[in-house]
Design a protein around this motif. Structure first.
Motif, mmCIF file in Angstrom:
data_model
loop_
_atom_site.group_PDB
_atom_site.id
_atom_site.type_symbol
_atom_site.label_atom_id
_atom_site.label_comp_id
_atom_site.label_asym_id
_atom_site.label_seq_id
_atom_site.Cartn_x
_atom_site.Cartn_y
_atom_site.Cartn_z
ATOM 1 N N PRO A 200 0.886 -1.322 -0.114
ATOM 2 C CA PRO A 200 -0.327 0.381 -0.411
ATOM 3 C C PRO A 200 0.962 1.114 0.151
ATOM 4 O O PRO A 200 1.667 1.684 1.012
ATOM 5 C CB PRO A 200 -0.362 -0.510 1.404
ATOM 6 N N TRP A 201 0.278 2.219 -0.806
ATOM 7 C CA TRP A 201 0.560 4.065 -0.665
ATOM 8 C C TRP A 201 0.806 4.495 -0.139
ATOM 9 O O TRP A 201 -0.597 4.590 -0.064
ATOM 10 C CB TRP A 201 1.533 4.133 -2.944
ATOM 11 N N VAL A 202 0.916 4.685 0.673
ATOM 12 C CA VAL A 202 0.713 6.595 1.199
ATOM 13 C C VAL A 202 0.793 8.073 0.705
ATOM 14 O O VAL A 202 1.936 7.628 0.071
ATOM 15 C CB VAL A 202 0.960 6.333 2.887
ATOM 16 N N ILE A 203 0.100 8.457 0.927
ATOM 17 C CA ILE A 203 -0.023 10.296 0.551
ATOM 18 C C ILE A 203 0.225 11.124 1.400
ATOM 19 O O ILE A 203 -1.479 10.566 2.220
ATOM 20 C CB ILE A 203 -0.746 10.581 -0.417
ATOM 21 N N HIS A 204 0.599 12.084 2.153
ATOM 22 C CA HIS A 204 0.627 12.944 2.874
ATOM 23 C C HIS A 204 0.365 14.064 2.830
ATOM 24 O O HIS A 204 0.785 15.148 1.882
ATOM 25 C CB HIS A 204 1.823 12.968 3.720
ATOM 26 N N TYR A 205 -0.811 15.077 3.583
ATOM 27 C CA TYR A 205 -0.838 16.354 3.270
ATOM 28 C C TYR A 205 -1.151 17.263 4.510
ATOM 29 O O TYR A 205 -1.691 16.109 5.684
ATOM 30 C CB TYR A 205 -2.012 16.302 2.487
ATOM 31 N N ASP A 206 -0.314 18.306 4.769
ATOM 32 C CA ASP A 206 -0.461 18.928 5.865
ATOM 33 C C ASP A 206 -1.477 19.667 6.131
ATOM 34 O O ASP A 206 -1.385 20.682 5.047
ATOM 35 C CB ASP A 206 1.300 19.519 6.266
ATOM 36 N N ALA A 207 -2.679 19.546 6.925
ATOM 37 C CA ALA A 207 -3.836 20.850 6.657
ATOM 38 C C ALA A 207 -3.577 22.116 7.284
ATOM 39 O O ALA A 207 -3.416 22.529 6.622
ATOM 40 C CB ALA A 207 -4.878 19.582 7.439
ATOM 41 N N SER A 208 -3.362 22.437 8.895
ATOM 42 C CA SER A 208 -2.813 22.813 9.513
ATOM 43 C C SER A 208 -2.031 22.598 10.286
ATOM 44 O O SER A 208 -2.686 23.025 11.587
ATOM 45 C CB SER A 208 -4.012 24.241 9.701
ATOM 46 N N SER A 209 -1.247 21.727 10.908
ATOM 47 C CA SER A 209 -0.888 21.224 11.741
ATOM 48 C C SER A 209 0.858 22.507 12.198
ATOM 49 O O SER A 209 1.349 22.814 10.953
ATOM 50 C CB SER A 209 -0.364 19.855 11.433
ATOM 51 N N CYS A 210 0.918 22.216 13.409
ATOM 52 C CA CYS A 210 2.446 22.771 13.027
ATOM 53 C C CYS A 210 3.143 22.203 13.121
ATOM 54 O O CYS A 210 4.914 22.107 13.355
ATOM 55 C CB CYS A 210 2.393 22.674 15.814
ATOM 56 N N ASN A 211 3.887 20.885 12.423
ATOM 57 C CA ASN A 211 5.019 20.204 11.825
ATOM 58 C C ASN A 211 5.089 19.000 12.996
ATOM 59 O O ASN A 211 6.485 18.370 11.714
ATOM 60 C CB ASN A 211 5.480 21.431 11.424
ATOM 61 N N GLY A 212 4.905 19.064 13.739
ATOM 62 C CA GLY A 212 5.859 17.969 14.994
ATOM 63 C C GLY A 212 4.969 16.676 14.105
ATOM 64 O O GLY A 212 5.600 15.714 13.687
ATOM 65 N N CYS A 213 3.901 17.160 13.965
ATOM 66 C CA CYS A 213 3.486 15.543 13.434
ATOM 67 C C CYS A 213 3.688 14.986 11.803
ATOM 68 O O CYS A 213 4.373 14.171 11.846
ATOM 69 C CB CYS A 213 1.523 14.830 13.479
ATOM 70 N N ASP A 214 4.087 16.380 10.911
ATOM 71 C CA ASP A 214 4.364 15.939 9.822
ATOM 72 C C ASP A 214 6.406 15.440 9.755
ATOM 73 O O ASP A 214 6.349 14.582 9.453
ATOM 74 C CB ASP A 214 4.044 17.210 9.290
ATOM 75 N N ILE A 215 6.752 16.152 10.313
ATOM 76 C CA ILE A 215 7.924 15.007 10.736
ATOM 77 C C ILE A 215 8.146 13.779 11.431
ATOM 78 O O ILE A 215 9.101 13.243 11.125
ATOM 79 C CB ILE A 215 9.282 16.447 11.471
ATOM 80 N N GLU A 216 7.120 13.409 11.970
ATOM 81 C CA GLU A 216 7.294 12.236 12.720
ATOM 82 C C GLU A 216 6.752 11.398 11.628
ATOM 83 O O GLU A 216 7.824 10.225 11.604
ATOM 84 C CB GLU A 216 5.820 12.024 14.253
ATOM 85 N N VAL A 217 5.069 11.608 11.009
ATOM 86 C CA VAL A 217 5.027 10.995 9.486
ATOM 87 C C VAL A 217 6.245 10.680 8.737
ATOM 88 O O VAL A 217 7.121 9.552 8.711
ATOM 89 C CB VAL A 217 4.386 11.690 8.413
ATOM 90 N N LEU A 218 7.111 11.693 8.264
ATOM 91 C CA LEU A 218 8.008 11.159 7.820
ATOM 92 C C LEU A 218 9.624 10.606 8.468
ATOM 93 O O LEU A 218 10.233 9.765 7.794
ATOM 94 C CB LEU A 218 9.140 12.769 7.369
ATOM 95 N N ALA A 219 9.517 10.449 9.754
ATOM 96 C CA ALA A 219 10.701 9.643 10.916
ATOM 97 C C ALA A 219 10.041 8.386 10.627
ATOM 98 O O ALA A 219 11.023 7.597 10.673
ATOM 99 C CB ALA A 219 10.800 10.482 12.288
ATOM 100 N N ALA A 220 8.516 7.884 10.524
ATOM 101 C CA ALA A 220 8.442 6.655 10.026
ATOM 102 C C ALA A 220 8.672 5.888 9.021
ATOM 103 O O ALA A 220 8.485 4.940 8.963
ATOM 104 C CB ALA A 220 6.812 7.247 11.088
ATOM 105 N N LEU A 221 9.147 6.882 7.688
ATOM 106 C CA LEU A 221 9.546 6.126 7.059
ATOM 107 C C LEU A 221 10.957 5.817 6.720
ATOM 108 O O LEU A 221 11.421 5.686 5.481
ATOM 109 C CB LEU A 221 9.107 6.990 5.474
#
Lengths: 122, 359, 155
Positions: C8-29
């Motif tokens: 399964p492939w994922v797509i990530h979109y930052d709606a209006s987060s503070c970046n904290g979760c975004d970088i953790e999503v990337l960290a998971a990769l």
């Protein structure tokens, strides 16, 4: 605590361009332009810095005053001036890049400006 | 005359972890003008000062940005302490400095990774992030949080780090330093990276200064502007050498950040050597009445928090001027005249943090 | 993980987060957590994706963007809302520009808690999503040809 000496000079709107020009000539860089709503009036702070010397010009205006743009002297001022327009509803005259209210798009108009009753978000 | 076309770039774009939108006016492949527009992640939390007490607002301030969260918290606390004339214990100041520098390390590594990804070096991206995890581990061990720490409070810090742990951290940094050496060597020496970055997105010294560039964007153009020199927290007691490069291109900005990794390690090790014993916080009573522009150096540059209180629990205004906001005009200048294929690299070279910018 | 027959492939979109979760999503990769070992790849193209990771709360501006990305992802699809902001708006819920959780705009299958969400919880959320994805796929299969023609991704 490392207190910085921060001089704030209250000036008239008419003097703004002249005073900013002096800072520009003096080699200061523009740090920020920020707006604060105090009761019915708006305080606008223009901050400058040169070699860690922090200087501040302050104009106090009413909501319907047209403020002259300083983007002629500091090209980069457009981000702050557009922000000031979009969040506070302050009219800025003569911006070099005028987004006409589309720089920061908000769901309510001028959120920091006139008191708009806002529904409590869940 | 060549026909002009406008290409929208973003908000959802593969190289950007965050949404920024640029309208690129092109003549063939050349960018004539770039018009940024933001607002996709504007939350408007500066207005929350009216609803949160000034002591609680630390957490909101910290969530301005998840990357440099600690420094946002620190800057806010510093401002309030300044207004209320709170004398923060030495040890707390040193701890704040140590955590700030760890934040810088993690932020710069994060950026190096994303930057590598933007010019197609996926392995380098993975490697930078692998080393970054070691930094985050220390963050987690000492504060309890990986990216949002919550360890700063008005009047000091929430947690102390034991002397033993500090020694261990300092020792670990030696081996992290070696890994960083290997990593940065690739960025600094690889011929294809140089080819991709040299003379791309050039910002002259004069432009950098007059357009208000800050942080590595300014230092890459030879403007040695570093707020740590004002000596906030414990920086005044440490020996700091400002890193600056003169070329003003993407490569210079990359070099600045690579070299700053080592400055940060050095600063942490100095701080570990000099940290005094003592309490880590003082009790704060009363409410802030007054105003102050508090400044600090974020990984991306100078950060300004303007705070104004009126003697109640709620502040009148908190205005956060983040480095990316002031780096936007220089970015617009850099993009003029570049090629479309270089746009992602140039945009990333200022290390944009949109979440900060839009607040 | 026996049901994991596909990547399964994922797509990530930052709606209006503070970046904290975004970088953790990337960290998971990236190497330490490395969800890529499950065949999960982060893509920038919604038409390639099966799982939609959204961080942060929605607002008037990005509402359409979120909806648009969601609609472009082919069936069957799963939405994972990461972090407390994506669930309710979190610390920013009272801000004037915040509409609330992602579920106000698109249907959400998995909520991942945390501020910021830890990579471990994100991986857990994605793995839960895989189960839901499989259920959805089977449901589509049972429904028969009608849906299959449209989606093309069902076996």
């Amino acid at each position: 605590m490392t207190t910085e000496e921060q001089l704030t000079m209250p000036i008239e709107v008419g003097q703004l361009i002249g005073r900013v020009e002096q800072y520009k000539q003096g080699g200061y860089r523009l740090v920020q332009i920020g707006c604060t709503k105090i009761g019915e009036v708006y305080e606008i702070n223009y901050s400058f810095d040169k070699d860690f010397v922090f200087r501040n010009l302050r104009i106090t205006v009413t909501g319907d005053t047209e403020v002259p743009s300083i983007s002629g002297m500091y090209w980069g001022a457009f981000v702050y001036e557009n922000e000031m327009h979009d969040l506070f509803g302050i009219q800025v005259r003569g911006m070099n890049i005028d987004f006409k209210g589309n720089f920061i798009r908000t769901s309510i108009k001028f959120p920091f400006g006139a008191a708009i009753p806002k529904g409590e978000q869940p | 005359m060549t026909k002009q076309i406008i290409i929208p770039f973003g908000p959802q774009h593969p190289v950007l972890p965050e949404p920024i939108h640029l309208d690129l006016v092109l003549e063939d492949e050349m960018v004539v003008e770039a018009i940024p527009s933001i607002g996709y992640i504007h939350r408007g939390f500066e207005k929350l000062v009216e609803k949160r007490e000034f002591t609680e607002y630390v957490y909101v301030a910290e969530r301005t940005c998840g990357i440099c969260s600690f420094i946002h918290g620190l800057t806010y606390c510093q401002g309030i302490e300044e207004i209320m004339q709170v004398e923060v214990p030495e040890r707390a100041l040193f701890l704040r400095t140590i955590w700030s520098e760890y934040s810088r390390l993690h932020s710069h590594l994060l950026w190096l990774g994303l930057f590598a990804d933007s010019f197609g070096f996926e392995n380098l991206f993975m490697n930078a992030w692998r080393i970054r995890e070691r930094i985050l581990d220390v963050m987690e061990q000492t504060t309890g949080g990986r990216v949002i720490q919550g360890s700063c409070k008005i009047g000091g810090v929430r947690r102390d780090i034991s002397g033993e742990k500090l020694g261990q951290m300092s020792k670990d940094l030696d081996s992290i330093g070696q890994e960083l050496e290997e990593l940065t060597n690739v960025f600094l020496r690889d011929a294809s990276i140089k080819h991709r970055l040299k003379n791309v997105g050039v910002l002259s010294r004069d432009d950098a200064y007059s357009l208000g560039a800050v942080g590595p964007t300014a230092r890459g153009s030879g403007v040695s502007l570093d707020m740590r020199k004002t000596g906030y927290a414990a920086y005044g007691k440490l020996n700091l050498e400002t890193v600056a490069e003169n070329d003003g291109d993407c490569y210079a900005r990359c070099v600045v950040r690579c070299r700053e990794l080592f400055t940060s390690i050095d600063l942490i090790q100095q701080a570990v050597r000099k940290i005094p014993d003592g309490p880590t916080d003082v009790k704060v009573t009363g409410t802030p009445d007054g105003e102050y522009f508090t400044r600090s150096e974020q990984p991306r540059g100078e950060l300004v928090h303007y705070l104004k209180g009126n003697g109640t629990k709620f502040l009148v205004r908190s205005r956060i001027r983040t480095p990316t906001l002031t780096n936007i005009p220089p970015l617009v200048k850099m993009l003029q005249g570049c090629e479309l294929a270089d746009v992602p690299v140039i945009v990333l070279s200022i290390d944009p943090c949109i979440s900060c910018t839009e607040r | 993980m026996t049901y994991l027959k596909k990547s399964p492939w994922v797509i990530h979109y930052d709606a209006s987060s503070c970046n904290g979760c975004d970088i953790e999503v990337l960290a998971a990769l990236t190497p330490v957590y490395d969800v890529e070992r499950f065949g999960i790849i982060n893509t920038g193209n919604p038409k390639h994706a099966d799982i939609f990771l959204v961080t942060g709360s929605v607002n008037e501006q990005n509402k359409e963007v979120v909806k648009n990305i969601y609609e472009q992802i082919p069936e069957p699809k799963v939405v994972v809302a990461i972090g407390i902001c994506a669930a309710s708006g979190g610390i920013f819920r009272e801000c004037y520009n915040v509409l609330g959780g992602v579920d106000k705009v698109i249907p959400v299958d998995v909520f991942v808690t945390g501020c910021a969400a830890r990579p471990e919880s994100i991986i857990d959320g994605v793995v839960t999503a895989l189960g839901i994805l499989e259920t959805k796929r089977l449901a589509m299969k049972e429904k028969g040809n009608e849906t299959m023609d449209k989606s093309g991704s069902a076996v």
